[in-house]
Design a protein around this motif. Structure first.
Motif, PDB file in Angstrom:
ATOM      1  N   GLN A   1      63.180  36.084 -37.443  1.00  0.00           N
ATOM      2  CA  GLN A   1      63.086  36.400 -36.020  1.00  0.00           C
ATOM      3  C   GLN A   1      63.042  37.914 -35.881  1.00  0.00           C
ATOM      4  O   GLN A   1      63.884  38.626 -36.431  1.00  0.00           O
ATOM      5  N   LEU A   2      62.064  38.385 -35.134  1.00  0.00           N
ATOM      6  CA  LEU A   2      61.925  39.805 -34.830  1.00  0.00           C
ATOM      7  C   LEU A   2      62.140  39.983 -33.337  1.00  0.00           C
ATOM      8  O   LEU A   2      61.471  39.321 -32.529  1.00  0.00           O
ATOM      9  N   THR A   3      63.078  40.847 -32.977  1.00  0.00           N
ATOM     10  CA  THR A   3      63.368  41.094 -31.564  1.00  0.00           C
ATOM     11  C   THR A   3      63.208  42.577 -31.254  1.00  0.00           C
ATOM     12  O   THR A   3      63.293  43.425 -32.147  1.00  0.00           O
ATOM     13  N   ASP A   4      63.005  42.869 -29.964  1.00  0.00           N
ATOM     14  CA  ASP A   4      62.924  44.264 -29.553  1.00  0.00           C
ATOM     15  C   ASP A   4      64.329  44.782 -29.236  1.00  0.00           C
ATOM     16  O   ASP A   4      65.322  44.070 -29.398  1.00  0.00           O
ATOM     17  N   SER A   5      64.408  46.010 -28.761  1.00  0.00           N
ATOM     18  CA  SER A   5      65.715  46.630 -28.515  1.00  0.00           C
ATOM     19  C   SER A   5      66.501  45.941 -27.402  1.00  0.00           C
ATOM     20  O   SER A   5      67.723  46.066 -27.340  1.00  0.00           O
ATOM     21  N   GLN A   6      65.835  45.164 -26.537  1.00  0.00           N
ATOM     22  CA  GLN A   6      66.521  44.427 -25.481  1.00  0.00           C
ATOM     23  C   GLN A   6      66.855  42.996 -25.904  1.00  0.00           C
ATOM     24  O   GLN A   6      67.419  42.236 -25.129  1.00  0.00           O
ATOM     25  N   GLY A   7      66.472  42.618 -27.102  1.00  0.00           N
ATOM     26  CA  GLY A   7      66.768  41.279 -27.599  1.00  0.00           C
ATOM     27  C   GLY A   7      65.671  40.252 -27.329  1.00  0.00           C
ATOM     28  O   GLY A   7      65.828  39.082 -27.677  1.00  0.00           O
ATOM     29  N   ALA A   8      64.573  40.683 -26.721  1.00  0.00           N
ATOM     30  CA  ALA A   8      63.455  39.764 -26.476  1.00  0.00           C
ATOM     31  C   ALA A   8      62.770  39.431 -27.804  1.00  0.00           C
ATOM     32  O   ALA A   8      62.528  40.317 -28.624  1.00  0.00           O
ATOM     33  N   ILE A   9      62.478  38.169 -28.009  1.00  0.00           N
ATOM     34  CA  ILE A   9      61.859  37.726 -29.259  1.00  0.00           C
ATOM     35  C   ILE A   9      60.379  38.109 -29.266  1.00  0.00           C
ATOM     36  O   ILE A   9      59.620  37.711 -28.388  1.00  0.00           O
ATOM     37  N   LEU A  10      60.006  38.902 -30.267  1.00  0.00           N
ATOM     38  CA  LEU A  10      58.616  39.310 -30.428  1.00  0.00           C
ATOM     39  C   LEU A  10      57.863  38.329 -31.325  1.00  0.00           C
ATOM     40  O   LEU A  10      56.688  38.068 -31.115  1.00  0.00           O
ATOM     41  N   LYS A  11      58.567  37.810 -32.314  1.00  0.00           N
ATOM     42  CA  LYS A  11      57.945  36.897 -33.268  1.00  0.00           C
ATOM     43  C   LYS A  11      59.058  36.144 -33.986  1.00  0.00           C
ATOM     44  O   LYS A  11      60.083  36.720 -34.322  1.00  0.00           O
ATOM     45  N   SER A  12      58.831  34.845 -34.229  1.00  0.00           N
ATOM     46  CA  SER A  12      59.811  34.068 -34.980  1.00  0.00           C
ATOM     47  C   SER A  12      59.102  32.883 -35.618  1.00  0.00           C
ATOM     48  O   SER A  12      57.997  32.514 -35.211  1.00  0.00           O
ATOM     49  N   GLY A  13      59.746  32.301 -36.599  1.00  0.00           N
ATOM     50  CA  GLY A  13      59.174  31.134 -37.240  1.00  0.00           C
ATOM     51  C   GLY A  13      59.792  30.874 -38.598  1.00  0.00           C
ATOM     52  O   GLY A  13      60.812  31.460 -38.955  1.00  0.00           O
ATOM     53  N   SER A  14      59.170  29.995 -39.333  1.00  0.00           N
ATOM     54  CA  SER A  14      59.583  29.726 -40.700  1.00  0.00           C
ATOM     55  C   SER A  14      58.352  29.910 -41.579  1.00  0.00           C
ATOM     56  O   SER A  14      57.216  29.837 -41.104  1.00  0.00           O
ATOM     57  N   ALA A  15      58.595  30.175 -42.834  1.00  0.00           N
ATOM     58  CA  ALA A  15      57.488  30.417 -43.753  1.00  0.00           C
ATOM     59  C   ALA A  15      57.825  29.854 -45.125  1.00  0.00           C
ATOM     60  O   ALA A  15      58.980  29.901 -45.560  1.00  0.00           O
ATOM     61  N   GLU A  16      56.806  29.316 -45.758  1.00  0.00           N
ATOM     62  CA  GLU A  16      56.910  28.860 -47.143  1.00  0.00           C
ATOM     63  C   GLU A  16      56.015  29.783 -47.965  1.00  0.00           C
ATOM     64  O   GLU A  16      54.797  29.599 -48.014  1.00  0.00           O
ATOM     65  N   LEU A  17      56.618  30.770 -48.584  1.00  0.00           N
ATOM     66  CA  LEU A  17      55.862  31.732 -49.366  1.00  0.00           C
ATOM     67  C   LEU A  17      55.620  31.168 -50.752  1.00  0.00           C
ATOM     68  O   LEU A  17      56.516  30.563 -51.349  1.00  0.00           O
ATOM     69  N   LYS A  18      54.417  31.370 -51.267  1.00  0.00           N
ATOM     70  CA  LYS A  18      54.120  31.027 -52.654  1.00  0.00           C
ATOM     71  C   LYS A  18      52.951  31.874 -53.110  1.00  0.00           C
ATOM     72  O   LYS A  18      52.083  32.219 -52.319  1.00  0.00           O
ATOM     73  N   ASP A  19      52.976  32.209 -54.374  1.00  0.00           N
ATOM     74  CA  ASP A  19      51.904  33.018 -54.943  1.00  0.00           C
ATOM     75  C   ASP A  19      51.400  32.332 -56.207  1.00  0.00           C
ATOM     76  O   ASP A  19      51.826  32.638 -57.314  1.00  0.00           O
ATOM     77  N   ILE A  20      50.482  31.398 -56.001  1.00  0.00           N
ATOM     78  CA  ILE A  20      49.960  30.601 -57.110  1.00  0.00           C
ATOM     79  C   ILE A  20      49.167  31.459 -58.090  1.00  0.00           C
ATOM     80  O   ILE A  20      49.167  31.203 -59.284  1.00  0.00           O
ATOM     81  N   SER A  21      48.535  32.501 -57.607  1.00  0.00           N
ATOM     82  CA  SER A  21      47.729  33.369 -58.474  1.00  0.00           C
ATOM     83  C   SER A  21      48.478  34.643 -58.860  1.00  0.00           C
ATOM     84  O   SER A  21      47.871  35.684 -59.083  1.00  0.00           O
ATOM     85  N   PHE A  22      49.792  34.560 -58.971  1.00  0.00           N
ATOM     86  CA  PHE A  22      50.618  35.743 -59.209  1.00  0.00           C
ATOM     87  C   PHE A  22      50.257  36.494 -60.485  1.00  0.00           C
ATOM     88  O   PHE A  22      50.434  37.698 -60.564  1.00  0.00           O
ATOM     89  N   GLN A  23      49.741  35.817 -61.480  1.00  0.00           N
ATOM     90  CA  GLN A  23      49.409  36.499 -62.732  1.00  0.00           C
ATOM     91  C   GLN A  23      48.045  37.164 -62.695  1.00  0.00           C
ATOM     92  O   GLN A  23      47.679  37.870 -63.629  1.00  0.00           O
ATOM     93  N   ASP A  24      47.296  36.977 -61.618  1.00  0.00           N
ATOM     94  CA  ASP A  24      45.984  37.604 -61.500  1.00  0.00           C
ATOM     95  C   ASP A  24      46.065  39.023 -60.958  1.00  0.00           C
ATOM     96  O   ASP A  24      45.086  39.757 -61.003  1.00  0.00           O
TER      97      ASP A  24
END
Length: 171
Positions: free
Chosen positions: A114-137
């Motif tokens: 969750q990313l909020t501004d200085s007043q606490g308003a949500i600028l962006k939020s969510g969930s993420a599944e990070l993966k790097d299948i080509s990490f060795q490239d």
């Protein structure tokens, strides 16, 4: 075990004072993560070192956020690149568990943010599944190749760059 570390404290300890955003990273139940195995190392020490290094990297990336913004990240799973396999022999030493990095053992990380501004308003939020299948490239410099968490850091940077574009970072 729920471990919360306020990244701004880490910045003070490291002596970094150029901070625009407030960052907190929570490592939720790291004992249950898919793979944060240190092999022959003390599991608690390895786990603490991994989370410390990845958190410091997230703090570094967060310097690009606008002043006053607050970024909260909760990591719910982590699977390091490679796999700890038992019984590898190192020279004349007896067999030991060792992390072997192969293409099939790519890094992953699940998180909520969750990313909020200085007043606490949500600028962006969510969930993420990070993966790097080509990490060795990825072409790596000598210095980067010496970092045991280079693959995980690349994966985090790619997600950070895509998620917190220049538009969000300059609000």
């Amino acid at each position: 075990m729920k471990k919360t570390i306020i990244a701004s404290i880490v910045l003070v300890v490291l002596g970094t004072s150029n901070v625009n955003a407030d960052v907190s990273v929570t490592w939720e139940n790291p004992d249950n993560y898919s793979d944060i195995d240190g092999g022959e190392q003390s599991q608690k020490k390895f786990q603490a070192e991994v989370t410390k290094q990845l958190e410091a990297y997230i703090v570094e990336l967060s310097k690009r956020l606008a002043e006053g913004q607050k970024l909260s990240i909760k990591v719910t799973d982590l699977d390091l690149a490679g796999e700890v396999l038992p019984g590898f022999s190192q020279g004349l030493n007896s067999p030991r568990d060792m992390r072997v990095v192969k293409r099939v053992y790519f890094p992953t990380m699940d998180l909520e943010y969750q990313l909020t501004d200085s007043q606490g308003a949500i600028l962006k939020s969510g969930s993420a599944e990070l993966k790097d299948i080509s990490f060795q490239d990825n072409i790596q410099s000598y210095q980067k190749a010496r970092d045991p968490l280079a693959h995980e850091k690349d994966m985090i940077k790619e997600w950070f760059d895509k998620t917190f574009s220049q538009r969000v970072a300059t609000k």
